[in-house]
Design a protein around this motif. Sequence first.
Motif, PDB file in Angstrom:
ATOM      1  N   GLN A 695      53.096  27.077  75.749  1.00 37.44           N
ATOM      2  CA  GLN A 695      52.268  26.875  76.931  1.00 37.44           C
ATOM      3  C   GLN A 695      52.770  27.711  78.107  1.00 37.44           C
ATOM      4  O   GLN A 695      53.986  27.835  78.334  1.00 37.44           O
ATOM      5  CB  GLN A 695      52.286  25.394  77.344  1.00 37.44           C
ATOM      6  N   SER A 701      47.306  27.843  76.826  1.00 36.23           N
ATOM      7  CA  SER A 701      48.043  28.229  75.619  1.00 36.23           C
ATOM      8  C   SER A 701      48.261  29.731  75.590  1.00 36.23           C
ATOM      9  O   SER A 701      47.391  30.507  76.003  1.00 36.23           O
ATOM     10  CB  SER A 701      47.275  27.797  74.365  1.00 36.23           C
ATOM     11  N   ASP A 740      52.097  23.088  71.430  1.00 36.17           N
ATOM     12  CA  ASP A 740      51.101  22.021  71.312  1.00 36.17           C
ATOM     13  C   ASP A 740      50.805  21.606  69.874  1.00 36.17           C
ATOM     14  O   ASP A 740      49.760  21.018  69.592  1.00 36.17           O
ATOM     15  CB  ASP A 740      49.799  22.438  72.007  1.00 36.17           C
TER      16      ASP A 740
END
Length: 978
Positions: A695, A701, A740
């Motif tokens: 991130q 992202s 993530d």
Amino acid sequence: MSQLITEHLPAALLELTEQAWAQVLDSAQTSELALPAALQQRAESRPALARELATAMMGSEYFAEQCQRQPAMLVELLQSDALHEVMSAAQLRQELAESLLEADSFEALCSVLRRFRRRQMCRIIYRDFNRLATMEQTTAELSALADSSIDLSLAWLYQQLSVDWGTPVDSLGQPQQMVVVGMGKLGACELNLSSDVDLIFVYPSQGETRGGQRVVENHKFFLKLGQQLIKSLDQVTADGFVFRVDMRLRPWGQSGALVLSFDAFEAYYRDHGREWERYAMIKARIVAGDKLAGERLMQMLKPFVFRKYVDYSVIDALRSMKQMITREVSRRGLQNDVKLGGGGIREVEFIAQVFQLIRGGRDVELQDRRLLRILRLLKEYEYLPAAAVDELRAAYCFLRNSEHGIQGYQDKQTQALPVAPAEQLRLAAVMGFACWDDYYQVLSQHREAVATHFRYLIEAPEEENADGGLGQEWEDAWLDEDSDEQVVAWLHDNGFSEVEEAWRQLSMMRSSKRVKMMQRQGRERLDLFMPRLLASIAEHDGASTLLLRMLPFVEAVLRRSAYMVLLLENPQAMQQLTLLCSASPWIAKQLATHPVLLDELLNVESLYTVPDRATLSSELQMQLLRLPEDDLEGQMDVLRYFRSAHVLRVAASEVTGRLPLMQVSDYLSYIAEVILQQVLDLAWRDMTASHGRPQQSDGHSCDPGFTVVGFGKLGGLELGYSSDLDLVFLYDADAMSESDGDRPISAQKFYNRLGQKIIHIMTTRTTQGALYEVDMRLRPSGNAGLLATSLKAFERYQLNDAWTWEHQALVRARVVAGDRGLGQRFDTLRREILRQPRDWQKLRVEVVEMRQKMRDHLLPKTTNAQGEELFHLKHGSGGIVDIEFMVQFAVLALANQHPALTEWSDNVRILETLSGIHLVPCEQTEAVAEAYKAYRAHSHRLALQHCENSVVAGQYVTQRQLVTQMWQQYLHEQAVKK
């Protein structure tokens, strides 16, 4: 509406068609079915329906007979509009599965299968003859019909047999199912209108049944199951048959067991498999039973079918098969057969499968079973001319449609052209021709085109006069048929100057243990190959030296004699081999280390054509896309071959004078860049699959938020043949934020692991060697620093902690792969750092001191074995490094006032910039640039000759003096004080 529309039909067939339709109407009336009303209702939405029905009645007696016997089926087809819809494999399977729910006995199973097949055949014939379906749609639906019939029958029979005999299990008690392998057209999903199905039955492992009324061995269970499956499909009953079953392609043919365990199946192909069975296995596909276990079986067999290299050893077997095909056509008088006759379907299939067997191991896309796709790939790869592929494709489609027209007439398994005039006219009309002569003329043109391409495919060397008039003396020289004195004299008279050593080395190899231990076929190939190699070597100056240079190559291919076949089959490749090895021992060593590169010698045009960067990138990406995403080993092999092949092309172009120095370095750098980008993509895909995406500080992202910076020769677009890659990895993410994915890790850890994967892919030594050696010492803090650095940390280091030599290195830095946005930010940062104001005096001292350190530690010996003084092109005084240091000093000292100096990373263009902004006289920069290019060109030549990077001191005197003078002018203490 009881009448068909027949004005489009040939007059001679009108009466027969109308009679067939009248019989259908009578049958419907007898069965109290309102067929005319159903036809009228459907014709309101499909005006062409009456015309289409006439075509189907005219073209297919089978269609007409089935409609007469089962008029209810025709009514149902009309009311459901199934005649105008494509049916997917899933739809066919679901329809049959629903019908089988009523089957409560073996006889009922057979009846349901046959009724289902009859309905689908009528539907498919109707659509095919009216060209409502393409040829590919027709063959796909027929194949799906067979798949569902075989698989659902097998499941029904397995369930019934298990009631009496129990469930087969393995040694761990796990249930076992049979695997049905479809071969031929079924395997390729190319079934025709009246095809048999070639099947092989296999089961996973030995064991016994459990839970039944009695216990039997697994083999007995599956044997019974296989027998019942054949009977359910093949037996002719009052309802007809489903598919004729042919089991002759199983191991040992008709004399072999009907079913085999996986182990026995694999052992057969490993120990006894013949070349024609490799050919047959190209189309093998799991069509029924345990699909998962079946795919494991297919993977076990893949090494048997497809060799990992370009397999020219199969040519002899393929040539024998081709000759057998030709003899069979003549012997059996098959010219009237659209499949087996000259220029027929089988010859198109053979052409495609020859390339699959030879090249399918390396070009994995060629492992596809579908012929039309293989033809497209042969065109795309340029293995066949585009015009030839277009002709073959058009012919194949025409021949397959003709085959369907022949078979759909009476549902008979034949590909013979009709003889009776009425039947000929039927076929011509189905194919869209007004008369037989018009159809036959086009058919003949297609068959002639196929026959021509088939005729010239893998012709025997003697047909091509491949020996080029090779003298018996060369064979005698190799086979040692004459006395040593005679052979030595012959060699001397044919260009071998140092003949005694050449003859000694040749004799040693011939009598070596490795040669004596060769299998018969390999030794026969060697005895054919060596006289031709000697004759080719004799055509070059320095034949003795060339022979000694090439003996390691011969030793390398002794146990891989397929490469000898490649050269025997392609005399032009033999010529290129000796030409390039004569020009460069480096190339000779590359070919000895990687004989697979011989494939590059087959096409002279591509061998001496170096693609631009975009083409290189596209080619590599396309090659990698042909592999499964999880096949890292295969991807690494593709990367290594790609690099070796293209570097060979560059070297070949350079040694033959087709490519100047600057383009050589450019292309070598481009090759490295496109490889780095693909390696990054592979590593990124693997990391994100495991951990998700890192991130950025704003929560977005990264994609990928990572860039690869090339330094040194790569950064300066000056890469050599054996250069390592000086790299720095930078990323743009919040170092402490987590990725993530399901297994999140910090961005810092993520990008360091990403860097490790990149280095692993680049440096791991496989059978094809390593891609590149990678040097990461130019990253912040060198070997003590993190493998990947954030751009912010890199900026802090460069501004606060970097040494002058690290800023010198930054002069030759540029982004070579990765995130474009991050790359642009690095470029901006690089220019800002290089444009910082600097103390000239301090800068000069540090640059001069660093140069002296390099000279002290890296300058090799300055004399040769003869005592002659040497000049080292790179490290010697007035050499390459002196020029590089002067250029770097100029950029660091002057970029603050002259920003244009930071636009380029290569020395030649920086020198041009110095001249362009009038900081250095034009004559001086041009002379130094020419000296620099001359040094580098000579270095390339020495590398290709496997020589040290030194020359006798008498060379380049003027250039050295010029560079030394410039050094004194701009880096001498007094020069800076001015």
